[in-house]
Design a protein around this motif. Structure first.
Motif, PDB file in Angstrom:
ATOM      1  N   VAL A   1       0.822  -1.216   0.000  1.00 19.16           N
ATOM      2  CA  VAL A   1       0.000   0.000   0.000  1.00 19.16           C
ATOM      3  C   VAL A   1       0.856   1.266   0.000  1.00 19.16           C
ATOM      4  CG1 VAL A   1      -1.595   1.366   1.411  1.00 19.16           C
ATOM      5  CG2 VAL A   1      -2.044  -1.040   1.009  1.00 19.16           C
ATOM      6  N   ASN A   2       1.958   1.236   0.751  1.00 16.64           N
ATOM      7  CA  ASN A   2       2.873   2.384   0.782  1.00 16.64           C
ATOM      8  C   ASN A   2       2.189   3.694   1.125  1.00 16.64           C
ATOM      9  OD1 ASN A   2       5.476   1.196   0.013  1.00 16.64           O
ATOM     10  ND2 ASN A   2       4.398   0.664  -1.867  1.00 16.64           N
ATOM     11  N   ALA A   3       1.462   3.687   2.218  1.00 18.30           N
ATOM     12  CA  ALA A   3       0.764   4.905   2.627  1.00 18.30           C
ATOM     13  C   ALA A   3       1.557   5.691   3.653  1.00 18.30           C
ATOM     14  CB  ALA A   3      -0.594   4.554   3.205  1.00 18.30           C
TER      15      ALA A   3
ATOM     16  N   ASP B   1      -4.958   8.417   4.270  1.00 18.90           N
ATOM     17  CA  ASP B   1      -5.862   7.783   3.333  1.00 18.90           C
ATOM     18  C   ASP B   1      -5.199   6.483   2.898  1.00 18.90           C
ATOM     19  OD1 ASP B   1      -7.729   7.253   1.486  1.00 18.90           O
ATOM     20  OD2 ASP B   1      -7.237   8.907   0.137  1.00 18.90           O
TER      21      ASP B   1
ATOM     22  N   ARG C   1      -8.035   3.522 -11.776  1.00 15.70           N
ATOM     23  CA  ARG C   1      -8.127   2.083 -12.004  1.00 15.70           C
ATOM     24  C   ARG C   1      -9.447   1.647 -12.616  1.00 15.70           C
ATOM     25  NH1 ARG C   1     -10.179   0.068  -6.524  1.00 15.70           N
ATOM     26  NH2 ARG C   1      -9.863   1.919  -5.277  1.00 15.70           N
TER      27      ARG C   1
ATOM     28  N   PHE D   1     -13.991  -1.553   2.648  1.00 16.12           N
ATOM     29  CA  PHE D   1     -14.318  -1.083   3.995  1.00 16.12           C
ATOM     30  C   PHE D   1     -15.650  -1.570   4.516  1.00 16.12           C
ATOM     31  CE2 PHE D   1     -11.457   2.136   2.121  1.00 16.12           C
ATOM     32  CZ  PHE D   1     -10.348   1.790   2.871  1.00 16.12           C
TER      33      PHE D   1
ATOM     34  N   VAL E   1      -1.824   2.896  -9.505  1.00 16.25           N
ATOM     35  CA  VAL E   1      -1.494   2.998  -8.087  1.00 16.25           C
ATOM     36  C   VAL E   1      -2.488   3.938  -7.424  1.00 16.25           C
ATOM     37  CG1 VAL E   1       0.271   3.639  -6.417  1.00 16.25           C
ATOM     38  CG2 VAL E   1       0.933   2.641  -8.603  1.00 16.25           C
ATOM     39  N   GLY E   2      -3.073   3.493  -6.345  1.00 20.19           N
ATOM     40  CA  GLY E   2      -4.005   4.334  -5.606  1.00 20.19           C
ATOM     41  C   GLY E   2      -3.762   4.151  -4.134  1.00 20.19           C
ATOM     42  N   THR E   3      -4.714   4.602  -3.331  1.00 20.62           N
ATOM     43  CA  THR E   3      -4.510   4.460  -1.893  1.00 20.62           C
ATOM     44  C   THR E   3      -4.882   3.063  -1.423  1.00 20.62           C
ATOM     45  OG1 THR E   3      -6.705   5.322  -1.523  1.00 20.62           O
ATOM     46  CG2 THR E   3      -4.902   6.888  -1.423  1.00 20.62           C
ATOM     47  N   ILE E   4      -5.525   2.323  -2.290  1.00 23.59           N
ATOM     48  CA  ILE E   4      -5.844   0.938  -1.977  1.00 23.59           C
ATOM     49  C   ILE E   4      -5.041   0.079  -2.939  1.00 23.59           C
ATOM     50  CG2 ILE E   4      -7.677  -0.790  -2.111  1.00 23.59           C
ATOM     51  CD1 ILE E   4      -9.596   1.378  -1.199  1.00 23.59           C
TER      52      ILE E   4
END
Ligand SMILES: Cc1cc2nc3c(=O)[nH]c(=O)nc-3n(C[C@H](O)[C@H](O)[C@H](O)COP(=O)(O)O)c2cc1C
Ligand code: SF4
Ligand code: FES
Lengths: 435, 184, 893
Positions: C169-171, C192, C850, C793, C424-427
């Motif tokens: 995830v790399n958040a 996020d 995506r 979620f 690439v997104g937050t999920i």
């Protein structure tokens, strides 16, 4: 007034030399590359370098040919060469001159090394602040490429040698070879745990060699004039060739001096750099960049080669020689360097990260006359607890200024503390009253 | 409520070719990060949040990966700086030959202390660690250029030139010290 | 003497000889012999970073102390972990780590379970030599559910490394350097990310904690219950921690369960449903059109009496039952027994009907199993993974972690056939890791799979032994795919034959292949057929039947698999066994001491039809909510409204319960015992953590009480007795504990399939259908394929009552591709109108890279209004109601 032949600085010391490809070719530039590419087996180039006794000029002094030889022999995939042009060790400013004044000498060295290890892509990792240097190198790469010295099928040999200039962005630690690789991969410049060493798993996890600018710049000359010629310069067998010493501090003529290894500190400072700038006596010398422990005027006759300087309790390191005159506070000097290390610790290892902050704060307190006698013992112990317990050599480096100034000038710390204590005693009744 | 991408194509639209060229130098895209950050910083003097997002997208990274990298390096700014960013080396070697005085001059002439910017947003003063010019201290870097062996007079000229023309001939390079003649 | 130590290494630790596998780290070798080397940055899930320098040990012949966390064992190595030198080193490192650490243990949620506290207790004197000022970070707001206290951070980077290496995830961003290194997130807004809670769990100190339980407890006050999460088919083991019958927090210990301690947001932050204030606490009876509180006695008597009357009047076939597969196996088992014995009907169904049944029926058809022939370990060890129709990181996040591990750590080749495209997104998005990604709208998955099969056939990748064993099958399938034209496949799928051939080769040429099939297949028209065709692919390449290989349908519901195995679907008895299977019927009759009804079952939609037409007069609905889950076009309200008796066992007053005559308050999973069967067939314990809320009772217990009143008592003292009855009936079921062997395909069944079983619908399955949903002609910018999808979620509607999850996601937005949005002239957050022939609604849009062009995705958990736009079709073979897609127009408002 060099009594010896210049090798690396020779071209640029010739009046009118601009560092262009034309000028470089006029002095025999790229002949060495022509000699080896496609004509000498890569492994034989490595042998040649081993024979020359060339050791790394980046700091650790590791034998260059031996390092190349560590690459896996029958490896098929890509390999990389990284030229370490991060030059951030306080006291060191030679690579900048090599790159800005004679860029093709560096490029030819890189090309030879790339050929020897079979790297199709080489990256020059140059510290971000050297904007001009990066620009000059970029132009030189384009010139060399145009002339067929670099790029695909170099000089019709079938070898591909591509060189890219990659700018760092302000982090001393990126001079450490594995941090350099991380940074080149677009990450934070945190040193990697070794093993694996870059030779087996370096850039992008591929076999990689990292060499300093000056190390690489020697290669054309070794090829052209033979390893025996090179090995005969300096103090054989372990410190062959010349070194560019970067002299700074309280001398008359600071600057870069290329001399054979093995001359004494005295010669370097008093003959080449013109001696002390005023009539004050010499007090302290850092012989190999900020990471090297301080020496005193008693060490003036120490020879500038790897072994002798190590024997004297310091290290030859990157060749940065800083001279301090009588009257310079050693506690202050140690603090200045400590602040540097505190600022530059990447923060990965707890002893280095926390220790650099602790040491800095303590020395700062002592200098501000708020020290206590037990601080000295604490400083010593902290240094011992950092050294040898970290991932990279930064940990050893950061304790050098304090350990060595404590060794030779402990009384300066003590005086400051005694002053503090006298002061404190006066204050004591008041302080006690607060309780 | 998760919030993902809000797109910004500014860099790609303006520098598409240069970006492609940079990326082509590396087998792994992420390596292009520092070069692209420089490119972004060229635009506004610092790296904006939008630029970080766009670069993340170009390199197939997450914005935090871009952000964490920026914060490691001193040359990348996350906040605006003055038009001329004066960076004075304060490391030992320069300090031995007077870098602290240099900082003092700037304070006297520009009224700013390290970390501050003049009200006209022209000059930002920083003290930095060793810039690799220890033999020619005291020295400083202003934007891309080095200025070495500084004296108070030189500083006056540099400041006035920069104010007037935006450039100053006193900048150094290609570097060599001592100069060739002294070696004869 | 032959050496048997090829893969093991002998070494001496503190004078004791140990033998461990090659490659083991010294710290682990020591742990195995009970020596605990202090450490902070090391974690078995992460690659060693050796940054804390705490775990130093002495190794003979090595001059410096070494970090045991990064040093692999070597033959003959002599390690000392407790010499004076080592102890001094540990002390000194600890002194460094403590230098900047605040001493705020009394207000730290980690206090009492903090590594730093524990090691300090062991090593350091009570006074510190550190007399300088401590580093202080300005406090920053991190996120509504995660709290950071960076002053406490020991900079081990476990959180950051977890977020990268395990979650992909790399958040989290370690920002700055040196002592000022601080864990931050990106941007001028709260964190996020996937909110897996991994950073909270992996932090060795109290630097990252959960806000949901902040300051509410001291660890030693908490009671713990190890149970199984109820949010998806992965079946993670969680530890519910409680204080005074209140749920305080969830943990999952490293090494625990099939999830190995990893969780997703639902598991970690979603635990507040059970104690939600809207929980039903008393039975309700409809009086004068209104539901009013009643006693259990009254309610049960009312139900029993009405049911008996209706049964007298209309017979048992006027009854039907529906149960949620969220229930335990024990509830499910008792439910079907109640329907079959007490009522006397097979008209019962469960939420497994929504899709999982498609997967299980295909498995039974082709290989005679009802379970996966692979395990999570097989996924991790697979050499090639084909994922079809699954946004796995959101739908089955933990199975997704296994896929990530296979790809990132073990280098497996990943082939994805998915609607979502790499971005690439937050999920995290599994397509980002894919070596061969084929993006297409769900109605084109079949074309892509047929393309892969065609490539296998044409590239000569059909396994020779198969051609020998089943020439007719090979010929029929080969002929069928050869008849498909590449240009048509390419045009329909937007991919090239070359790409499909590459993927086919990658798939066929590796030894261990696993196909994971998700809701994009199982819940889409043609799902049962495509699932079968995917098994054909595995058969054709010769992987079928090999250990570690298989086709694995992913269960969306936590106990979809159990619902089918317990016989709570229209077509199966417990086992599952066909309704008419004489052996199964006999076994049941023996155990139950009564005959199982002979009458046929009814699937969910059939039930509703019969209710609408008056054939069915009474329904028992347990935890299921057809009125809320099916689109209005299914007319569930109508049907349920016509019933003479509707009994609901529920946690909340759902749309369906609101229509009931009697509502009986049921316990949530947190208040009862039993088992769930996860997607890979592991039967896992459910243990109560709190006492039942109000007067609620476990579902089985309610049914049992009813059965007594209805004169056919099904009496059990506790859930364990039911588990035992299930085990005695289904011997294989109970054997599956912690490390089960998955079933092997049944050879006779495979032969049957290969001889003629495949033929029935081959023509149907090997055809390129063009539903037209995906295609967009020119000038049709406003026409989109709407897809209702799972969000990471939430889980059904259930989790929309979890306060933690609502803080993360509280509404639905329509996600579309930025390019599409550009054409429509809309930006993030704009309101839009959606319309179909069924109606229209407004919502807001969110742009996501995506989402492929032409698709618009909406989270089904918030579909209250959107459902109106959908229609339902039933799978002709399996009766699965398909209502996840529609063709819609989107207009800017
Ligand atoms: C903290 C640290 C900083 C370093 N900085 C530099 C540097 O700026 N330039 C350099 O060439 N080597 C630097 N080194 C040494 C490199 O790690 C590496 O040894 C060198 O680049 C190898 O090249 P050589 O063998 O040619 O010397 C540094 C090492 C450490 C531990
Ligand atoms: S010793 Fe210091 S600089 Fe080197 S890796 Fe460790 S923390 Fe970073
Ligand atoms: S646990 Fe080994 S260095 Fe941190």
């Amino acid at each position: 007034m060099p009594k010896h032949e210049l090798i690396l600085l020779k071209n640029m010391m010739t009046p009118g030399y601009t560092g262009s490809l034309k000028d470089y070719e006029k002095t025999g530039g790229y002949q060495a590359l022509k000699k080896v590419v496609g004509k000498v087996q890569p492994a034989d180039v490595t042998q040649l370098v081993m024979k020359s006794g060339l050791r790394g000029r980046g700091g650790a002094g590791f034998p260059t040919g031996v390092k190349w030889n560590f690459l896996p022999k029958d490896y098929k995939g890509p390999k990389y060469l990284c030229c370490n042009a991060d030059e951030s060790e306080p006291g060191t400013f030679k690579d900048r001159q090599l790159m800005e004044r004679d860029p093709h000498q560096v490029l030819e060295g890189i090309a030879i090394a790339a050929y020897a290890i079979g790297a199709e892509s080489s990256y020059i990792y140059i510290r971000g602040e050297f904007v001009l240097g990066a620009h000059i190198l970029d132009k030189a790469v384009a010139e060399a490429q145009q002339a067929g010295y670099l790029g695909k099928n170099v000089l019709g040999s079938g070898a591909n040698i591509q060189i890219y200039v990659h700018r760092g962005a302000g982090a001393y630690i990126c001079g450490e070879e594995t941090a350099l690789l991380e940074s080149l991969e677009g990450k934070r410049g945190l040193p990697r745990v070794k093993p694996p060493f870059p030779a087996t798993s370096g850039l992008y996890g591929k076999p990689t060699v990292v060499n300093n600018v000056e190390t690489l710049a020697n290669l054309p000359h070794i090829v052209n004039r033979g390893p025996e010629w090179f090995a005969a310069i300096g103090s054989a067998p372990k410190s062959t060739g010349t070194r560019i010493f970067c002299v700074s501090g309280h001398v008359k003529n600071p600057g870069n001096y290329e001399v054979p290894m093995g001359i004494t500190l005295r010669e370097l400072i008093f003959e080449h750099a013109g001696g002390m700038r005023s009539d004050k006596k010499l007090k302290a010398i850092i012989p190999g960049g900020a990471s090297a422990p301080f020496l005193t005027e008693q060490h003036l006759d120490v020879k500038l080669d790897f072994e002798s300087v190590a024997q004297a309790g310091s290290m030859l390191g990157s060749g940065g020689v800083t001279v301090m005159e009588e009257g310079t506070s050693m506690v202050w000097a140690a603090l200045r360097l400590m602040e540097f290390f505190f600022h530059e610790s990447c923060g990965k290892c707890s002893p280095c990260r926390e220790g650099s902050s602790w040491l800095t704060q303590t020395v700062r307190r002592i200098l501000a006359k708020r020290g206590r006698m037990e601080d000295i013992e604490t400083l010593k112990q902290l240094c011992q607890n950092i050294a040898g317990r970290t991932i990279c050599a930064f940990g050893d480096a950061e304790v050098a200024p304090i350990m060595s100034t404590l060794q030779y000038w402990r009384h300066e710390y003590e005086e400051l503390i005694r002053e503090a204590e006298a002061h404190r005693e006066k204050e004591l009744p008041m302080a006690a009253a607060r309780h | 409520m998760p919030r993902e991408t809000s797109r910004d194509n500014m860099l790609r639209e303006k520098h598409g070719k240069e970006i492609d060229d940079i990326i082509s130098r590396y087998p792994v895209r992420r390596s292009a990060l520092l070069p692209l950050l420089y490119l972004a910083q060229r635009e506004q003097g610092y790296v904006t949040e939008a630029a970080m997002k766009e670069i993340a997208q170009i390199l197939k990274l997450t914005p935090p990966q871009v952000y964490e990298t920026i914060t490691f390096y001193t040359m990348l700014n996350l906040k605006p700086v003055g038009k001329f960013h004066i960076q004075v080396c304060k490391s030992l070697m320069c300090a031995l030959v007077g870098s602290d005085q240099l900082v003092g001059w700037f304070h006297a002439k520009l009224g700013i202390k390290p970390g501050e910017t003049t009200p006209d947003k022209l000059f930002t003063l920083s003290v930095v660690e060793c810039l690799g010019a220890c033999g020619t201290g005291p020295m400083m870097q202003i934007n891309d250029d080095y200025y070495e062996r500084l004296t108070e007079q030189k500083v006056d000229q540099i400041l006035s030139d920069l104010k007037k023309t935006g450039a100053c001939p006193l900048k150094s390079g290609p570097f060599m010290w001592p100069e060739a003649r002294s070696a004869k | 003497m032959a050496t048997t130590t090829v893969d093991t290494v002998k070494l001496i630790i503190d004078g004791v000889q140990v033998t461990v596998p090659k490659g083991t780290l010294v710290i682990e070798a020591a742990r195995q012999m009970g020596v605990m080397i202090p450490h902070f940055c090391y974690h078995p899930k992460l690659t060693p970073d050796a940054n804390c320098r705490m775990c130093l040990v002495e190794i003979e012949k090595v001059p410096k102390l070494q970090t045991s966390c990064s040093t692999p064992v070597a033959e003959g190595m002599v390690v000392r972990t407790a010499t004076t030198v080592v102890n001094e080193a540990h002390k000194s490192v600890l002194e460094f780590i403590l230098a900047n650490h605040p001493l705020d243990c009394p207000v730290c949620d980690q206090g009492g379970r903090c590594d730093l506290q524990d090691f300090s207790h062991e090593y350091t004197p009570t006074t510190s030599r550190f007399a300088e000022t401590k580093r202080i970070f300005p406090k920053e707001y991190f996120s509504p559910v995660i709290e950071t206290q960076m002053n406490r951070c020991v900079q081990c980077l476990r959180c950051v490394r977890y977020c990268d290496q395990v979650m992909d995830v790399n958040a989290l961003a370690p920002s700055g350097r040196g002592t000022m290194t601080e864990i931050k997130h990106f941007g001028a807004h709260p964190l996020d990310c996937e909110f897996c809670g991994g950073c909270v769990q992996i932090c060795p100190v109290g630097a990252i904690t959960s806000r949901l339980s902040m300051y509410e407890f001291r660890p030693w006050m908490l009671k713990r219950a190890d149970t199984t999460c109820t949010y998806c088919g992965d079946g993670c083991q969680i530890t519910l921690q409680t204080k005074d019958n209140d749920l305080i927090e969830v943990m999952s210990a490293q090494g625990a369960g099939r999830n190995n301690g990893d969780l997703c947001a639902r598991g970690f932050f979603g635990y507040h449903v059970s104690t939600h204030e809207d929980r039903l606490k008393h039975p309700l009876i409809r009086r004068d059109g209104k539901l009013v509180e009643a006693t259990w006695e009254d309610a049960l008597e009312y139900v029993a009496e009405r049911a008996m009357q209706l049964k007298m009047a209309h017979g048992a076939q006027a009854f039907a039952g529906l149960i949620a597969s969220r229930c335990t196996n024990e509830d499910l088992y008792v439910f079907q027994k109640f329907m079959r014995l007490v009522i006397g009907t097979n008209k019962l169904d469960s939420s497994a009907r929504y899709g999982h049944i498609n997967g299980v029926r295909a498995l039974r058809r082709v290989q005679g199993t009802h379970r996966w022939t692979v395990t999570f370990e097989d996924i991790v060890n697979a050499e090639v993974l084909l994922l079809v129709g699954t946004n796995i990181t959101e739908a089955n996040p933990i199975t997704g972690l296994k896929v990530k591990e296979a790809v990132k750590k073990n280098g497996a080749a990943l082939i994805t056939v998915e609607a979502l495209q790499p971005a690439v997104g937050t999920i995290s998005n599994i397509a980002n890791l894919s070596a061969h990604h084929f993006g297409a709208h769900p109605d084109r998955f079949q074309a892509l799979v047929l393309g892969l099969i065609k490539a296998v056939v044409e590239e000569g990748l059909v396994a020779p032994p198969l051609t020998q064993r089943a020439p007719a099958f090979v010929k029929a399938t080969s002929d069928a795919v050869k008849a498909l034209a590449w240009p048509v496949i390419e045009q329909q799928t937007g991919t090239t034959s070359a790409a499909l051939k590459d993927a086919a080769r990658a798939f066929a040429k590796t030894a261990r292949a696993v196909i994971l099939v998700g809701q994009g297949v199982l819940r889409q028209p043609g799902g049962s057929g495509l699932m079968t065709t995917l098994l054909d692919l595995l058969v054709l390449t010769g992987h079928h039947g090999l250990a570690g290989c298989g086709v694995a349908p992913l269960a969306e519901g936590n106990n979809d698999q159990g619902a089918i195995e317990m016989g709570t679907v229209a077509e199966y008895l417990p086992g599952p066994a066909e309704l008419g299977d004489p052996a199964a019927r006999q076994r049941l009759a023996q155990l139950w001491k009564e005959e199982v009804p002979q009458t046929p079952g009814r699937t969910l939609l059939e039930m509703l039809d019969e209710a609408r037409t008056g054939t069915i007069k009474a329904m028992f609905i347990v935890g299921e909510n057809p009125a809320g889950s099916l689109p209005p076009s299914a007319k569930a309200n109508d049907a349920l409204g016509k019933l003479d008796l509707l009994v609901c066992q529920e946690l909340f007053l759902t749309e369906t319960a609101a229509l009931a005559h009697v509502v009986l308050p049921a316990c949530s999973y947190a208040e009862k015992d039993g088992t769930f069967t996860n997607t890979e067939g592991h039967v896992q314990p459910v243990r109560h953590a709190i006492e039942p809320l109000g007067e609620s009772r476990p579902d089985w217990e309610i049914l049992s009480a009813l059965s007594v009143l209805m004169g056919a008592p099904l009496e059990y003292g506790d859930a364990k007795e039911i588990t035992n009855e299930i085990r005695s009936l289904l011997p294989g079921h109970g054997l599956l504990g912690a490390g089960p062997k998955p079933p092997r395909p049944n050879d006779a069944a495979v032969s049957r399939y290969l001889q003629q079983g495949y033929a029935d619908d081959l023509g149907e399955r090997y055809r390129l259908t063009a539903s037209g949903l995906g295609a967009r002609g020119s000038g049709q910018e406003e026409t989109f394929t709407l897809l209702m999808a799972q969000s990471l979620f939430h889980s059904g509607k259930y989790s929309t009552r979890a306060k933690g999850l609502l803080q993360i996601q509280s509404t639905g937005a329509l996600t579309v591709n930025p390019a599409d949005a550009g054409r429509l002239g809309i930006v993030d957050g704009n309101p839009v109108r959606l319309s179909t022939q069924q109606g229209q609604m407004t919502t807001t849009v969110k742009l996501l890279d995506r989402i492929p062009e032409g698709l618009a995705v909406f989270p089904e958990h918030f579909d209250q209004d959107l459902r109106r736009l959908l229609s339902v079709t039933a799978d002709p073979q399996t009766g699965v109601p398909y209502c996840k897609t529609a063709k819609v127009r989107i207009e800017r408002l």
